[in-house]
Design a protein around this motif. Structure first.
Motif: not given
Length: 731
Positions: A287-294, A298-306, A317-325, A600-603
């Motif tokens: 559950x922790x790994x899946x939650x952190x992955x999701x 969600x954070x990493x996809x922002x690399x596609x932002x304009x 934030x994606x790096x931070x979540x992975x490190x924390x997990x 980022x945070x609610x979803x």
């Protein structure tokens, strides 16, 4: 897999702890220094018109004067400026020029005819600062030195001297950001320690998530983020640090709670400390790994932002979540394995007694008995709040909204908008350039200026001439300075600049083209970029999260209604924030990036709670319970964890509201409210109720809820420990 990980960590606990400490020191020690970017235009891609206009200005007018700081003069008694005051202002300007402040290239004198307000009470001097210093510390330092030296020179003159403009805004924003970081960190620390301590009735349990998150995970994340920014040439926003604190501490505390509740539950079943830790990791690790992955996806996809601010923030934030997990799945269980359980839960005396959880048991019974009613009511709440968001309106005054109104640059900006034209604080520029190399005639320039002057919302237009040095050296490009009637960051100004663009493009003579630049043009392009992001980033993120959910749950059906519930959580949060700040507080709109942050945070984090609850529901179903019984037990046993994690994270986000500015008030309220919705409405009621209604169909085409499917009772106890078999039905 996670049972094996748990056993590995427990057997080599001290080695795991030592490895993390060494890794943290190495990562922090080798990380490059990162400078935050405060220039909004730097976050836009090069194909936008505002950026093309800036590039043309740099090419055609390499020595052009664009004020980076504004010096505002007024009398201390509030009366109109006199001839004697003019002499004092000249003295101050000359003194500042003679001071040769680093990076300051030019300080224009106060012109008695053109630099005074209509009522004669205010006068303005413009300061040019080296454009190449905008991303360095010298840029805000120049504003600081101007304030210090100017205040000294104005002493005894009867004049009040203040510095505004972009450089001063950068200085004040940095100061405000530092104060915000401190407020957020201290507030979050106190909340986590107190709330977790109260939940477990323990001092050490309250301190452990803070130590793991801020002493290990945070430095590791910061170091890795700095490396990523350097390697991939990303931008860094001033708000990243404050948000990073909340993400690492909030997510780290959530995952610590997920693990600790299960650890305590295993101890109550009679397992010894090490077996309990290993089995807790085995039970909740997925559950922790899946939650952190999701969340990370969600954070990493922002690399596609304009927008550069999001292409940097998302991966960070994606790096931070992975490190924390990783810390939560390895270091946290290693620490729990070496600390006696009595010490972890001291001074509590009843931590080994299974509480009745009367409230959550009652909620579970209600969900199990009447899932249709529970789904209807909880879904109805989310839908009504979502409908309230139709009135959402975005605003673009990022600098003004991220600082308290009392900051000097904000005071200057407000006075400029009332004493002069509202657009004086940051005028727009229209560049007319020949495409065949011929010079622009005087009549062409005058005709074009007349067309621009006729646009509704334009206060004045300065026609380029050789006198004002607004014609390029080769005579092929003219710079029309356009003062707007409204504040540069207002929606009215953005609407006006769109009309200015249409008029400029349509009125450009044959063999010429027009480009519109300036900060309002930048905001217009940001608006366009945001619309692009909403149609690209959100769908891709939703698809990737659904894939993660499908793989974790071995189901095609469940991810659809889980994402639908999270979507309602997003809409409900935006709707509630719109009602509070636009309808009740009277703000003209919400900050333009707020929907992205809610996403980022609610979803992302809201998905965490859904995953935890549905994973527990699946586990109960594997014990042979019916779908409704499984929903009842999932709420009874998983509810306290979700409630505790959601309350702590919401309270942490609420500390943003202590920062004293509009942006962080909106962020704090929306994110705290969104987490409350995600935890206490979506995960606690809506998701288990829908799963109970769907029954076995929720797991189609797999059989993830079948008795005996999955890990069952887990592997055997650790060698050398005194594991006790679990009671039937509570494996």
């Amino acid at each position: 897999m996670f049972h094996r990980l748990g056993h590995f960590v427990v057997r080599r606990a001290w080695w795991v702890i030592a490895a993390w400490i060494v890794a943290m020191i190495a990562i922090v020690g080798s990380a490059p220094k990162v400078t935050s970017q405060t220039d909004e235009s730097a976050f836009l891609p090069k194909h936008y018109e505002s950026i093309q206009a800036a590039q043309l200005q740099e090419h055609a007018f390499p020595a052009s004067f664009t004020p980076s700081a504004l010096l505002l003069f007024e009398r201390n008694d509030g009366q109109a400026l006199t001839t004697a005051d003019q002499a004092s202002m000249d003295k101050i300007v000359n003194g500042l020029t003679d001071a040769k402040i680093p990076a300051v290239e030019k300080i224009l004198p106060v012109d008695p005819k053109t630099s005074k307000s209509k009522d004669g009470k205010y006068a303005l001097s413009m300061v040019g600062i080296d454009k190449n210093k905008m991303e360095s510390q010298e840029f805000p330092d120049a504003a600081k030195k101007l304030r210090e030296e100017g205040t000294k020179l104005a002493d005894g003159s009867g004049l009040k001297f203040q510095v505004g403009g972009q450089a001063a805004s950068s200085l004040d924003q940095k100061d405000a950001s530092g104060a915000t970081d401190m407020i957020v960190m201290l507030g979050s620390l106190v909340l986590v320690i107190l709330i977790v301590g109260i939940i477990f009735r323990s001092i050490l349990a309250g301190i452990l998530p803070v130590l793991l998150s801020l002493v290990i995970a945070m430095p590791v994340a910061n170091g890795l983020i700095a490396d990523a920014i350097k390697v991939f040439d990303l931008k860094s926003s001033p708000m990243t640090s404050a948000i990073l604190i909340i993400v690492v501490l909030g997510v780290g505390t959530d995952y610590f709670l997920f693990l600790s509740f299960r650890y305590r539950e295993r101890l109550r079943l009679g397992e010894d400390r090490k077996t309990a830790v290993a089995n807790a990791v085995g039970r909740v690790g997925e559950a922790i790994a899946s939650a952190a992955g999701a969340v990370a996806v969600a954070f990493a996809v922002l690399i596609l932002s304009s927008l550069g601010m999001f292409t940097a923030l998302g991966p960070a934030l994606a790096i931070a979540v992975v490190a924390t997990a990783l810390v939560s799945l390895t270091l946290a269980p290693a620490v729990l394995a070496v600390i006696p359980s009595r010490a972890v839960f001291w001074p509590g005396k009843k931590w080994m007694q299974e509480p009745q959880n009367a409230r959550f048991a009652a909620l579970g019974r209600m969900t199990g008995k009447k899932p249709g009613l529970v789904a209807l009511v909880s879904g109805g709440i989310l839908l009504l709040l979502t409908l309230a968001g139709v009135n959402y309106n975005g605003t673009y005054d990022l600098a003004g909204s991220s600082m308290p109104k009392g900051k000097e640059s904000m005071v200057v900006q407000d006075k400029l908008m009332t004493a002069f034209s509202a657009g004086t604080a940051d005028p727009s520029h229209v560049f007319l350039t020949s495409t065949n190399g011929s010079k622009l005639s005087e009549s062409t320039l005058n005709d074009f200026a007349g067309k621009l002057q006729g646009v509704p919302g334009v206060a004045s237009v300065v026609t380029p001439s050789s006198e004002n040095k607004a014609i390029s050296a080769d005579g092929t490009t003219g710079d029309f300075t356009v003062m707007l009637s409204d504040a540069p960051a207002s929606n009215k100004a953005i609407d006006t600049i769109a009309k200015v663009r249409d008029t400029a493009h349509a009125s450009a003579p044959v063999d010429s083209k027009a480009l519109v630049g300036g900060i309002t043009s930048v905001y217009k392009d940001i608006n366009t970029a945001m619309a692009h992001d909403y149609t690209l980033v959100f769908p891709i993120a939703a698809l990737l999260i659904m894939i993660i959910l499908g793989l974790q749950l071995r189901s095609v059906v469940a991810p659809w209604y889980l994402m639908a519930s999270v979507g309602l959580g997003f809409g409900g949060t935006l709707g509630a924030t719109t009602v509070v700040f636009q309808n009740i507080k009277g703000e003209q709109g919400l900050m333009f990036m707020l929907p992205i942050f809610i996403y980022l945070f609610v979803v992302a984090i809201g998905t965490d709670y859904n995953i935890l609850i549905i994973a527990r529901l699946r586990e109960e179903a594997r014990e042979g319970r019916t779908p409704r019984e499984a929903a009842r037990e999932a709420v009874k046993h998983g509810g306290p964890t979700v409630a505790a994690a959601g309350f702590i994270l919401a309270a942490s986000f609420a500390t943003f509201m202590l920062a004293g500015n509009v942006l962080f008030m909106e962020l704090g309220f929306s994110l705290a409210f969104g987490i409350v919705l995600a935890a206490f409405v979506m995960a606690m009621f809506f998701t288990p109720a829908l799963t109970a209604l769907l029954g076995h169909r929720a797991w189609w085409p797999g059989h993830a809820d079948s008795p005996g499917h999955g890990h069952g009772g887990g592997p055997a106890p650790l060698a050398g420990t005194h594991g006790v078999p679990e009671p039937a039905g509570r494996r």
